[in-house]
Design a protein around this motif. Structure first.
Motif, PDB file in Angstrom:
ATOM      1  N   UNK A 179      -9.032  -7.117   2.938  1.00 53.31           N
ATOM      2  CA  UNK A 179      -9.218  -6.785   4.355  1.00 53.31           C
ATOM      3  C   UNK A 179      -7.983  -6.084   4.914  1.00 53.31           C
ATOM      4  N   UNK A 180      -6.809  -6.621   4.615  1.00 59.64           N
ATOM      5  CA  UNK A 180      -5.570  -5.995   5.089  1.00 59.64           C
ATOM      6  C   UNK A 180      -5.347  -4.639   4.434  1.00 59.64           C
ATOM      7  N   UNK A 181      -5.721  -4.515   3.160  1.00 58.73           N
ATOM      8  CA  UNK A 181      -5.570  -3.234   2.464  1.00 58.73           C
ATOM      9  C   UNK A 181      -6.444  -2.158   3.110  1.00 58.73           C
ATOM     10  N   UNK A 182      -7.651  -2.495   3.479  1.00 60.15           N
ATOM     11  CA  UNK A 182      -8.536  -1.545   4.151  1.00 60.15           C
ATOM     12  C   UNK A 182      -7.947  -1.117   5.492  1.00 60.15           C
ATOM     13  N   UNK A 183      -7.351  -2.067   6.187  1.00 59.55           N
ATOM     14  CA  UNK A 183      -6.707  -1.764   7.468  1.00 59.55           C
ATOM     15  C   UNK A 183      -5.561  -0.773   7.273  1.00 59.55           C
ATOM     16  N   UNK A 184      -4.737  -0.988   6.256  1.00 60.93           N
ATOM     17  CA  UNK A 184      -3.597  -0.106   6.006  1.00 60.93           C
ATOM     18  C   UNK A 184      -4.058   1.272   5.546  1.00 60.93           C
ATOM     19  N   UNK A 185      -5.115   1.320   4.750  1.00 58.79           N
ATOM     20  CA  UNK A 185      -5.633   2.616   4.304  1.00 58.79           C
ATOM     21  C   UNK A 185      -6.164   3.427   5.480  1.00 58.79           C
ATOM     22  N   UNK A 186      -6.731   2.755   6.458  1.00 59.01           N
ATOM     23  CA  UNK A 186      -7.210   3.450   7.648  1.00 59.01           C
ATOM     24  C   UNK A 186      -6.041   4.064   8.421  1.00 59.01           C
ATOM     25  N   UNK A 198       0.851  -1.191   0.000  1.00 57.78           N
ATOM     26  CA  UNK A 198       0.000   0.000   0.000  1.00 57.78           C
ATOM     27  C   UNK A 198       0.883   1.237   0.000  1.00 57.78           C
ATOM     28  N   UNK A 199       0.492   2.231  -0.783  1.00 60.99           N
ATOM     29  CA  UNK A 199       1.185   3.506  -0.783  1.00 60.99           C
ATOM     30  C   UNK A 199       2.026   3.812  -1.998  1.00 60.99           C
ATOM     31  N   UNK A 200       2.132   2.885  -2.943  1.00 67.15           N
ATOM     32  CA  UNK A 200       3.004   3.118  -4.085  1.00 67.15           C
ATOM     33  C   UNK A 200       2.471   4.170  -5.058  1.00 67.15           C
ATOM     34  N   UNK A 201       1.189   4.447  -5.009  1.00 66.24           N
ATOM     35  CA  UNK A 201       0.684   5.528  -5.866  1.00 66.24           C
ATOM     36  C   UNK A 201       1.033   6.903  -5.305  1.00 66.24           C
ATOM     37  N   UNK A 211       5.625   3.439   2.751  1.00 69.69           N
ATOM     38  CA  UNK A 211       5.108   2.299   2.001  1.00 69.69           C
ATOM     39  C   UNK A 211       4.855   1.154   2.987  1.00 69.69           C
ATOM     40  N   UNK A 212       3.738   0.477   2.807  1.00 64.91           N
ATOM     41  CA  UNK A 212       3.388  -0.639   3.678  1.00 64.91           C
ATOM     42  C   UNK A 212       3.489  -1.952   2.898  1.00 64.91           C
ATOM     43  N   UNK A 213       4.063  -2.937   3.563  1.00 66.71           N
ATOM     44  CA  UNK A 213       4.145  -4.281   2.986  1.00 66.71           C
ATOM     45  C   UNK A 213       3.859  -5.276   4.106  1.00 66.71           C
ATOM     46  N   UNK A 214       2.682  -5.914   4.042  1.00 70.04           N
ATOM     47  CA  UNK A 214       2.245  -6.778   5.143  1.00 70.04           C
ATOM     48  C   UNK A 214       1.848  -8.159   4.633  1.00 70.04           C
TER      49      UNK A 214
END
Length: 257
Positions: free
Chosen positions: A244-251, A195-198, A215-218
C-alpha cells in the motif's frame, strides 16, 4: 559492467577506501569485546549514516524519509523492508541516525555473504552487530531459530522477507520461514518500504526514476503478533502495509516526472 553494477561497486568501495571505516570498526570491535557495547553501537550507527550520506552525495541523490509513528526504542522486533538491490544496505544501516536515535541496537539477518565479507557490507560484521546467519549450503533450522531468539533479547533484527534481491520496483511475495518463527514466538513487526533504487539501472522503464534522482524510505506501520489469529493473517497484513505504501510512493514519483 552495467550501470547498476557500477553503482554497486562504487557503493561498496566507500567503506574500503575511506580510512574512517576501518578505523571506526576497529574501535567498535575493541569496545564490543571490552563490554562497552553502547559505544560500539554508537560507532556502528554513525558509520552507517556516513556511508549512506557519502553514497548519495557521490551519486547526486536525495532522500525523502518519513519515519513518523515509528518508535525505535526497545527490542524483540523484526524490522522488515522490500529488497530491490544491494544499494539499499547503507540506507538501512543508517536507520538509527535517520530516526535521531543513535543508540538504537539493530542486528541483521543474512546468508553466507556475512561470512565471506567482514567489512563489506559494513554493518553486517557478525561479531560487532551479532548478525544472525543462515547457511544456504548447510541450513540448520534449529540453530538458526535459537540464534534469532537469543539476539532478540537485546536487539531488534532487520531482514528482507522477500528473501532475495528482486531487481524490480515490484514487491514480491514474502518467504514464510523466518516469518513463521516471528509469529510462533509473538515477535512484532515494524514495516518499512524503499522506492526508487532501480533508478540506478539503465532499464528504460525506470528512466523516470533516473531523472528524479530521489529515493524514498518510509515507515508503513507496526504489526502486533497478538492481534492476528492466524499466521496467514499476520503475513498478509505485513504484505498489505508494504504494498500500500509502495503504491502511494509510486504515485508521487509519477506526479513529479
Amino acid at each position: 559492467m552495467g550501470k547498476l553494477q557500477f553503482f554497486v561497486v562504487l557503493c561498496y568501495f566507500i567503506p574500503v577506501l575511506v580510512i574512517l571505516f576501518p578505523v571506526g570498526l576497529t574501535f567498535s570491535y575493541f569496545f564490543k569485546i571490552t563490554k562497552l557495547d553502547l559505544w560500539s553501537n554508537r560507532i556502528n550507527n554513525f558509520l552507517g549514516y556516513f556511508w549512506y550520506r557519502s553514497f548519495f552525495l557521490l551519486t547526486g541523490r536525495t532522500l525523502d524519509v518519513s519515519l513518523e509513528g515509528w518508535n525505535p526504542d526497545g527490542h524483540n522486533r523484526f524490522l522488515i523492508c522490500n529488497h530491490t538491490n544491494s544499494l539499499e544496505v547503507p540506507l538501512i544501516v543508517s536507520l538509527p541516525y535517520l530516526a535521531n536515535s543513535k543508540d538504537v541496537r539493530l542486528s541483521y539477518l543474512g546468508g553466507d555473504i556475512i561470512q565471506r565479507y567482514k567489512i563489506i557490507p559494513l554493518m553486517m560484521h557478525k561479531t560487532i552487530v551479532e548478525a544472525v546467519i543462515y547457511s544456504e549450503k548447510r541450513p540448520n533450522f534449529r540453530n538458526f531459530k535459537n540464534d534469532v531468539l537469543r539476539v532478540l533479547k537485546t536487539r531488534s533484527i532487520f531482514l528482507y522477507p522477500e528473501g532475495e534481491r528482486t531487481f524490480t520496483e515490484d514487491i514480491k511475495p514474502f518467504q514464510t520461514g523466518v516469518m513463521k518463527i516471528a509469529y510462533k514466538f509473538h515477535i512484532n513487526l515494524d514495516v518499512f518500504v524503499v522506492s526508487g533504487f532501480m533508478g540506478y539501472s539503465s532499464l528504460e522503464k525506470y528512466k523516470h526514476l533516473t531523472k528524479s534522482k530521489k529515493i524514498y524510505f518510509h515507515f508503513c506501520g507496526s504489526i502486533l503478533a497478538k492481534d492476528y489469529p492466524t499466521f496467514e493473517d499476520y503475513l498478509s497484513r505485513a504484505e498489505f502495509l508494504m504494498k500500500e505504501k509502495k503504491q502511494f510512493l509510486e504515485a508521487i514519483e509519477k506526479t513529479n516526472t
